[in-house]
Write a protein that holds these residues in place. Sequence first.
Motif, PDB file in Angstrom:
ATOM      1  N   GLN A   1       0.833  -1.212   0.000  1.00  0.00           N
ATOM      2  CA  GLN A   1       0.000   0.000   0.000  1.00  0.00           C
ATOM      3  C   GLN A   1       0.871   1.267   0.000  1.00  0.00           C
ATOM      4  OE1 GLN A   1      -3.646   0.413  -0.063  1.00  0.00           O
ATOM      5  NE2 GLN A   1      -3.213  -1.608  -0.965  1.00  0.00           N
ATOM      6  N   THR A   2       1.968   1.206  -0.761  1.00  0.00           N
ATOM      7  CA  THR A   2       2.875   2.351  -0.887  1.00  0.00           C
ATOM      8  C   THR A   2       3.331   2.451  -2.339  1.00  0.00           C
ATOM      9  OG1 THR A   2       3.676   2.058   1.372  1.00  0.00           O
ATOM     10  CG2 THR A   2       5.018   3.409  -0.092  1.00  0.00           C
ATOM     11  N   GLY A   3       3.031   3.583  -2.963  1.00  0.00           N
ATOM     12  CA  GLY A   3       3.447   3.794  -4.348  1.00  0.00           C
ATOM     13  C   GLY A   3       4.671   4.683  -4.420  1.00  0.00           C
ATOM     14  N   SER A   4       5.849   4.065  -4.449  1.00  0.00           N
ATOM     15  CA  SER A   4       7.104   4.810  -4.428  1.00  0.00           C
ATOM     16  C   SER A   4       8.031   4.296  -5.527  1.00  0.00           C
ATOM     17  CB  SER A   4       7.790   4.669  -3.072  1.00  0.00           C
ATOM     18  OG  SER A   4       9.088   5.224  -3.109  1.00  0.00           O
ATOM     19  N   THR A   5       8.538   5.229  -6.335  1.00  0.00           N
ATOM     20  CA  THR A   5       9.477   4.862  -7.395  1.00  0.00           C
ATOM     21  C   THR A   5      10.766   4.285  -6.807  1.00  0.00           C
ATOM     22  OG1 THR A   5       8.583   6.627  -8.761  1.00  0.00           O
ATOM     23  CG2 THR A   5      10.716   5.725  -9.409  1.00  0.00           C
ATOM     24  N   SER A   6      11.253   4.932  -5.730  1.00  0.00           N
ATOM     25  CA  SER A   6      12.498   4.455  -5.126  1.00  0.00           C
ATOM     26  C   SER A   6      12.346   3.051  -4.546  1.00  0.00           C
ATOM     27  CB  SER A   6      12.941   5.436  -4.027  1.00  0.00           C
ATOM     28  OG  SER A   6      11.934   5.571  -3.045  1.00  0.00           O
ATOM     29  N   ALA A   7      11.124   2.708  -4.043  1.00  0.00           N
ATOM     30  CA  ALA A   7      10.911   1.373  -3.508  1.00  0.00           C
ATOM     31  C   ALA A   7      11.008   0.320  -4.615  1.00  0.00           C
ATOM     32  CB  ALA A   7       9.549   1.296  -2.816  1.00  0.00           C
ATOM     33  N   ILE A   8      10.442   0.624  -5.770  1.00  0.00           N
ATOM     34  CA  ILE A   8      10.542  -0.289  -6.919  1.00  0.00           C
ATOM     35  C   ILE A   8      11.995  -0.416  -7.369  1.00  0.00           C
ATOM     36  CG2 ILE A   8       9.853  -0.606  -9.324  1.00  0.00           C
ATOM     37  CD1 ILE A   8       7.216   0.765  -8.680  1.00  0.00           C
ATOM     38  N   GLN A   9      12.699   0.708  -7.354  1.00  0.00           N
ATOM     39  CA  GLN A   9      14.100   0.696  -7.772  1.00  0.00           C
ATOM     40  C   GLN A   9      14.942  -0.204  -6.867  1.00  0.00           C
ATOM     41  OE1 GLN A   9      15.852   4.567  -7.568  1.00  0.00           O
ATOM     42  NE2 GLN A   9      17.829   3.924  -8.369  1.00  0.00           N
ATOM     43  N   ARG A  10      14.732  -0.116  -5.564  1.00  0.00           N
ATOM     44  CA  ARG A  10      15.506  -0.931  -4.625  1.00  0.00           C
ATOM     45  C   ARG A  10      15.091  -2.397  -4.691  1.00  0.00           C
ATOM     46  NH1 ARG A  10      14.125   3.244  -1.130  1.00  0.00           N
ATOM     47  NH2 ARG A  10      12.696   1.842  -0.041  1.00  0.00           N
ATOM     48  N   LYS A  11      13.779  -2.647  -4.823  1.00  0.00           N
ATOM     49  CA  LYS A  11      13.273  -4.013  -4.782  1.00  0.00           C
ATOM     50  C   LYS A  11      13.784  -4.840  -5.946  1.00  0.00           C
ATOM     51  CE  LYS A  11      10.719  -7.404  -3.253  1.00  0.00           C
ATOM     52  NZ  LYS A  11      11.075  -8.101  -1.999  1.00  0.00           N
ATOM     53  N   PHE A  12      13.820  -4.239  -7.136  1.00  0.00           N
ATOM     54  CA  PHE A  12      14.183  -4.993  -8.339  1.00  0.00           C
ATOM     55  C   PHE A  12      15.606  -4.680  -8.817  1.00  0.00           C
ATOM     56  CE2 PHE A  12       9.516  -4.617  -8.428  1.00  0.00           C
ATOM     57  CZ  PHE A  12       9.170  -5.963  -8.484  1.00  0.00           C
ATOM     58  N   SER A  13      16.304  -3.785  -8.068  1.00  0.00           N
ATOM     59  CA  SER A  13      17.695  -3.435  -8.415  1.00  0.00           C
ATOM     60  C   SER A  13      17.799  -2.936  -9.850  1.00  0.00           C
ATOM     61  CB  SER A  13      18.627  -4.650  -8.207  1.00  0.00           C
ATOM     62  OG  SER A  13      18.593  -5.068  -6.861  1.00  0.00           O
ATOM     63  N   ILE A  14      16.963  -1.972 -10.180  1.00  0.00           N
ATOM     64  CA  ILE A  14      16.951  -1.393 -11.523  1.00  0.00           C
ATOM     65  C   ILE A  14      17.264   0.085 -11.423  1.00  0.00           C
ATOM     66  CG2 ILE A  14      15.313  -3.088 -12.407  1.00  0.00           C
ATOM     67  CD1 ILE A  14      13.090  -1.046 -12.008  1.00  0.00           C
ATOM     68  N   GLY A  15      17.481   0.713 -12.567  1.00  0.00           N
ATOM     69  CA  GLY A  15      17.770   2.132 -12.601  1.00  0.00           C
ATOM     70  C   GLY A  15      16.556   2.984 -12.279  1.00  0.00           C
ATOM     71  N   TYR A  16      16.843   4.235 -11.940  1.00  0.00           N
ATOM     72  CA  TYR A  16      15.759   5.130 -11.556  1.00  0.00           C
ATOM     73  C   TYR A  16      14.839   5.427 -12.749  1.00  0.00           C
ATOM     74  CZ  TYR A  16      13.421   9.073  -9.284  1.00  0.00           C
ATOM     75  OH  TYR A  16      12.481   9.913  -8.742  1.00  0.00           O
ATOM     76  N   ASN A  17      15.411   5.513 -13.924  1.00  0.00           N
ATOM     77  CA  ASN A  17      14.597   5.840 -15.093  1.00  0.00           C
ATOM     78  C   ASN A  17      13.586   4.721 -15.392  1.00  0.00           C
ATOM     79  OD1 ASN A  17      16.079   8.178 -15.397  1.00  0.00           O
ATOM     80  ND2 ASN A  17      17.599   7.182 -16.697  1.00  0.00           N
TER      81      ASN A  17
END
Length: 817
Positions: free
Chosen positions: A757-773
């Motif tokens: 229940q949290t929509g965060s770009t940085s959370a997706i970036q950390r979770k999947f180890s992908i770039g910010y873009n």
Amino acid sequence: MARSKNEKTGTTSTKKGGIGGRLGNLNTWERIGGILAILLFFSSIYLLISFISFFISGGVDISHLNITSKELLSNPDLKIQNAGGRWGAVVANLFINKGFGIASIGFIYLFVIISLRLGKIGKFRMRRNFAYGLFLIIWTSITLGYFFSSLYEKSFILPGGTYGYFISQLLNSTIGKMGTFFLILVSILICIIIAFEAAWPLLKKWLTKIRIKGLKTAPKKALIAGEEIDEEDTFSIPQAPVIPTKEKAFAKVAVGDNVEIVFAGSKGADVLEIEREEIHHEEPSPFINRSVNIPEPRKSSEDDGLYEGADEDMPDFDPTLELSRYKFPPIELLEERSTGNPQVSDDELIANKNKILQTLKNYNIDIVKIKATTGPTITLYEIVPAPGVRISKIKNLEDDIALSLAALGIRIIAPIPGKGTVGIEVPNSKPEIVSMRSLIASKVFQETDFELPLALGKTISNETFVVDLTKMPHILVAGATGQGKSVGLNAIISSLLYKKHPAQLKFVFIDPKKVELNLYAIIEKHFLAKMEGETDPIITDVQRVKNTLNSLNHEMDLRYDLLKKAHARNIKEYNEKFISRRLNPEKGHRYQPYIVVVIDEFADLIMTAGKEIELPIARIAQLARAVGIHMVIATQRPSINIITGVIKANFPARIAFRVASMVDSRTILDTPGANQLIGKGDMLVSTGNALIRVQCAFVDTPEVEAIAKYISQQPSYPSAYLLPECHEDGSEDSSVIDLKNRDELFDDAARIVVMNQTGSTSAIQRKFSIGYNRAGRIMDQLEAAGIVGQNEGSKARQVLLQDEYALEQLLKGLDQY
């Protein structure tokens, strides 16, 4: 003998009367030396008057001087014209005609320096001056005897004296007149080279100019290294490059000033011996280390991987060729403020030493030895405790020593790393300003082989402190307001502007205050980098800061792709391959300049944007070192919510100016100390393994303006260095996003967002180890699909789906769509 009784104390004192008693009191070498110094000094003046008078009236007196000395001194009828009388005439004739000739005037110089030494007046090298003076007397006497031998029977004055005439004639008969001439010439050249460090480089430069003139005036066809060149061809020999000194250490330093105070035990504290070494002033290097391209021999095409069609005989690529007429800023743009000699008197050193000893003695702490090292603003007293003394006892007396010295900023280092001593740092009563000009002109800075050299200041021992930004590789600067933080940033930037060509270095300036770094806006087309479409080269808006940091992340990824294709581990290897034309520009390869990101008032950015600023910075700090992107971050609020664990973990090099509390010092350096600094540029530099106290170089605003103005008048590129485009999070219109071409991680990311229940770009970036873009594009697709709401700045997006069942239904519908 006379006896007198003190009425108050009842003690009886005995005094010796008469001249004999007073002479008996001359029991110290200092008083005897003073008397001898006065006698020798005035004797030197008497000799000088006698010599000058002998040159004028010696022709009249010379006939009387041929008689015996006894008749000369006893006959009252003889009239001597010499202003020094009969004694003056005899001594002048003895030194000049029967001795070393006109060169005998040098003996007056020797007598003067001996008198100054006896009287302990001034600080100079006695042996060195005496040796050079004696050599010049002998050399001048022989030289005058060689060139003016014909005057020895015609003139009443013998120019070289009897000694010079005899030695020159002996040499003429032994090695001939030509051999004697060369011996005289070679001996004075060797003496000059030994006496002056810059003499040999200047001599080589002069010989090089003569050789160039000879080449230009040579016949039309000249043979050089086995090749014929035409006179019409442009021929030039580049300025001799400075040979870089091999240095394994992290920082380079120059010779400083040491004062050693030695005494035996606490009982002998009143017996003091001071030895002060002269400061070896750092003279500007005769050669300025600039970019000098020297072609290297190539390997075969099979070995070095030359791309198809490349010519092995082609010269190396020169990245500075496009701005070949660019001139580096002259050192005259900077002002000289420092004298180069710390203003610390012997009286101040002795007084501080006595106060330190008395304080330690009050607590029954015995000292074996004490040594003082003077710096521009701080003097370090190194003490060796007696056996059995616990170091913790000395450390706990920090406040007591500060009270006895009545000084601010006392710091005790117990023990000094690598030494068996305890250090006590005491501020000087008259601090010395360290000018930026003295550091730029120093030999250490001019001859360094560092990729990105930073001249930060001078250490406690008055040594020039130069570090390499590429080895640090990022710097965190912190300190309270008005303690020199902005001046330190200008010193870092100025060091790089004086050392690097616009083709080799680019800056990204982020200044939320809008006034600190605005002075550098006029060098936009030379040294600055920005995103395409930006009008202001100095980034001040928070939203533009986020875009720029994301763009730098994208630039970092692109550079890593190029390094992977080129089989290079870092930017230095990559550029070497490109310069040697082993990389094909048609395949996307290009010369990569260093990029230095300077961020002022980092606290304001964290308070405004939070994680959206911190995470891109952390990623750059973690990965960008190898691709030549380095960061310098400054803040005046060293609190844990500003300098977080993520930032500290990725910034091993830190510079701390004076802060208000020990807590702030621990936040910056992980140790106390910054709260004990005295301000005005006094700083502690941590390179990850040790703390070094440095007085920061002072560069004033008018000097920065002059440097920027000079660079802006040089040839420039058509525009600033352009960073790759990078859209901010949520900037794309969700109505035009094609959900048919969803990212491979879209479904997994949607489940993570709904589950947490949290929509965060940085959370997706950390979770999947992908770039910010990529994480931003996934978030845009989630918004277009109706899973999350719109962007709300630094806050997390609102999740529109409440459970995973609703999400699975939505995903099935998207698959059918």
